[in-house]
Every structure is written in C-alpha cells, then in structure tokens.
Design an enzyme around this catalytic site. Structure first.
Site, short mmCIF file in Angstrom:
data_model
loop_
_atom_site.label_atom_id
_atom_site.label_comp_id
_atom_site.label_asym_id
_atom_site.label_seq_id
_atom_site.Cartn_x
_atom_site.Cartn_y
_atom_site.Cartn_z
N CYS A 79 -1.06 7.54 -5.62
CA CYS A 79 0.37 7.51 -5.30
C CYS A 79 1.19 6.74 -6.33
O CYS A 79 2.26 7.18 -6.71
CB CYS A 79 0.61 6.99 -3.90
N TYR A 98 0.85 -1.20 0.00
CA TYR A 98 0.00 0.00 0.00
C TYR A 98 0.88 1.24 0.00
O TYR A 98 2.07 1.20 0.33
CB TYR A 98 -0.96 0.01 1.20
N CYS A 99 0.28 2.37 -0.40
CA CYS A 99 0.97 3.66 -0.29
C CYS A 99 -0.07 4.70 0.15
O CYS A 99 -0.86 4.43 1.05
CB CYS A 99 1.68 4.03 -1.60
N SER A 100 -0.09 5.85 -0.49
CA SER A 100 -0.99 6.91 -0.02
C SER A 100 -2.31 6.96 -0.77
O SER A 100 -2.89 8.03 -0.96
CB SER A 100 -0.29 8.26 -0.12
#
Lengths: 158, 156
Positions: free
Chosen positions: A115, A109-111
């Site tokens: 992202c 996951y990221c933002s």
C-alpha cells in the site's frame, strides 16, 4: 553491435561496483543481505510484524493509526485505531493530534506490503513533530491482522 | 547539412535522457533505504533482491547518465537506458494492472504519490526519446563511416 553490448556490460559493471563501494562507506548504506529493511528511513521508524504490534498494543501509550481512506476505515479497522488517511491528512490531523502528542508509540498501518500509505503518513507525522523513534509501521497491515483471525471493528473514527 | 542535423538531434536526445537518468539516480543514491522499500512494494522481485537492487541500480543509472552526457561509450549507454526503461515499464505496467496503490519511486520517494498509470505513460515517452536517440546514433555512425570513405571528415 558487439561493441555496443560490451560497452553496456562495462557500464553495468562499473555502476554496480561503484554502488557497492559507496554503500559500504556511506552513512546511509543498507545491508546487502537481510531482505526487506526492518527500519524505514534513517530516522528510527521501525517496521513491525504482527507479534510486535500485539505486544506494543498491550503497553500503555501505544496509539494505532489507520492510514487508509475514510471509506475503507468505516468498512473495517483494527479496534482502537484512529483514522488518519494519507489522502485526507491535513483536515483530519488536528482532530487526532492531541492523542498522538501524548502517545509513547504511534503504529501506522494500511493495506499491507504494497500500500505504501503508511510510509506517507509516517513521513507527514514526522513533519508535524513526531520523532521517528516514537513511530512504527505495521508492515503486514490489516491483511496480516485479519489473517491471524483477530477482531476488526467497523464505523466512524474512534 | 543533414549530417550536422543528425549529430545535433542525437546529441540533444542523449542530453535529455542523461538529465532524466541523473535526476532519477541522485535521490535514490542518497536514500537507498526508502528505495528498497519502494522496490519491495512492487512485489515483483523476491525480498532478498530489494536491497542489492536499491544499492546498485541508481548507480547504474548515474553511470549511464554520465556516459550519455559525455558521449563516452554512448551506444552502450543509450542501449542500457532503453533496456532499463523497458524494465521500468514492465514493473509499472504490472503494478498498474494489479491495482497496486504504490509510489513509483522512479525519482526517489515522493509525498505527492501520483497515479502509477501516469508514470507508465511518462516512461513510455522517455522510451520513445531513447529509441529515437539510439536510431539517430546508428545513423550518425553510418554517415560518419560513409563520410570517411568519401574523404569527408566527421565533425565529431
């Protein structure tokens, strides 16, 4: 000028028609409807929503990977997530590799939707031997997690 | 002599833009899945539009590139690539202004994600070439028209 605009319209129509026809017969074709793909790439990497991520986190052998920067990770991350930033992948990968190698499923996951770093890390993980069917991307990312009022943790790499 | 210079400059401009558009189209045609994701990352179009755009846009780029290369429907093709470049600039500009950390997706998805601002200025350069090429094409047509009127045959 009218002829130029007509030519432009014909080119657009031909391009669109060829694109639709090619997509219908191509093995890498994607559905015309259905919105954002639920898979990423053609190697079996799944795009997961929050409920799916929560389900798999309860299963043994699931490892969560935070693809954001070290700084962002320190500020707050999903509890239990390993930090493997896209921009610092090579030096950090050897430290987390043993945990990833034994994982049944790695969720990156990221933002959130914009992202793109989750996809980068997923691709690099595949280059390092992780197969797509053992990989997933949490499409809503940390904002989706926090939006559901789920706990976050701050500090160094787990 | 000026006429011949205009013809060659316009031709070179067309070929440069053709190369750029064909080079950009091929990776996206081969991997529409990733391109659909790249489009959705811009957060500029509704999610239902990402797949149809990913399916058709690379082929429109390819057809425009082939038209530019061959000279068939060249005026329409030059106008089309200039409009496409304006659309790309708008997409890149809004992503840059909003601080989105995304891959450009311009030449397919890239591992080495460059700064979106650099892609913006690169496309601005492409647009400059496209605009000059369009102007040269119009000038060339005008010169060819006046050549015919005065009995001088155009080379192409």
């Amino acid at each position: 000028m009218r002829r130029t605009v007509l030519q432009l319209m014909v080119l657009v129509a031909v391009g669109a028609a060829v694109g639709l026809a090619y997509n219908a017969v191509s093995p890498s074709g994607i559905p015309l409807k259905g919105g954002k793909p639920q898979m990423w790439g053609d190697k079996g990497v799944r795009m997961m929503k929050l409920d799916e991520v929560q389900f798999y986190l309860q299963q043994p052998g699931t490892v969560l990977v935070d693809a954001r920067s070290i700084y962002e990770y320190k500020l707050g991350h999903i509890p239990g997530a390993l930090n493997l930033p896209a921009d610092n992948f090579d030096p950090i990968f050897p430290k987390v590799a043993p945990k990833l190698k034994v994982a049944k499923l790695v969720i990156v996951y990221c933002s959130g939707g914009s992202c793109g770093t989750s996809e980068e890390v997923a691709k690099k993980l595949m280059e390092h031997g992780l197969t797509g069917d053992r990989l997933a991307i949490f499409s809503d990312g940390l904002p989706g997690w926090m939006g559901a009022n789920l706990p976050i943790k701050s500090g160094e790499n787990s | 002599m000026i006429h011949r210079g205009v013809i060659w400059l316009e031709r070179v401009g067309r070929w440069i833009i053709a190369g750029i558009f064909l080079g950009a189209a091929v990776p996206k045609i081969l991997d529409p899945f990733t391109f659909a994701l790249d489009i959705s990352h811009y957060q500029m179009v509704p999610e239902w539009a990402a797949n149809p755009m990913a399916i058709t846009m690379p082929w429109i780029e390819a057809v425009a590139g082939l038209a530019l290369l061959s000279g068939f429907a060249a005026e329409g093709a030059i106008l089309l690539v200039n409009i496409l470049l304006l659309v790309f600039l708008a997409a890149l500009g809004q992503a840059w202004a909003r601080g989105l950390d995304i891959d450009c997706g311009c030449f397919g998805h890239s591992d080495a994600k460059g700064h979106i601002g650099l892609a913006f200025f690169r496309d601005l350069g492409f647009l400059a070439i496209g605009a000059v090429t369009f102007w040269l094409r119009l000038k060339r047509n005008k010169l060819a028209g006046s050549g015919k009127e005065s009995g001088v045959r155009s080379k192409e």
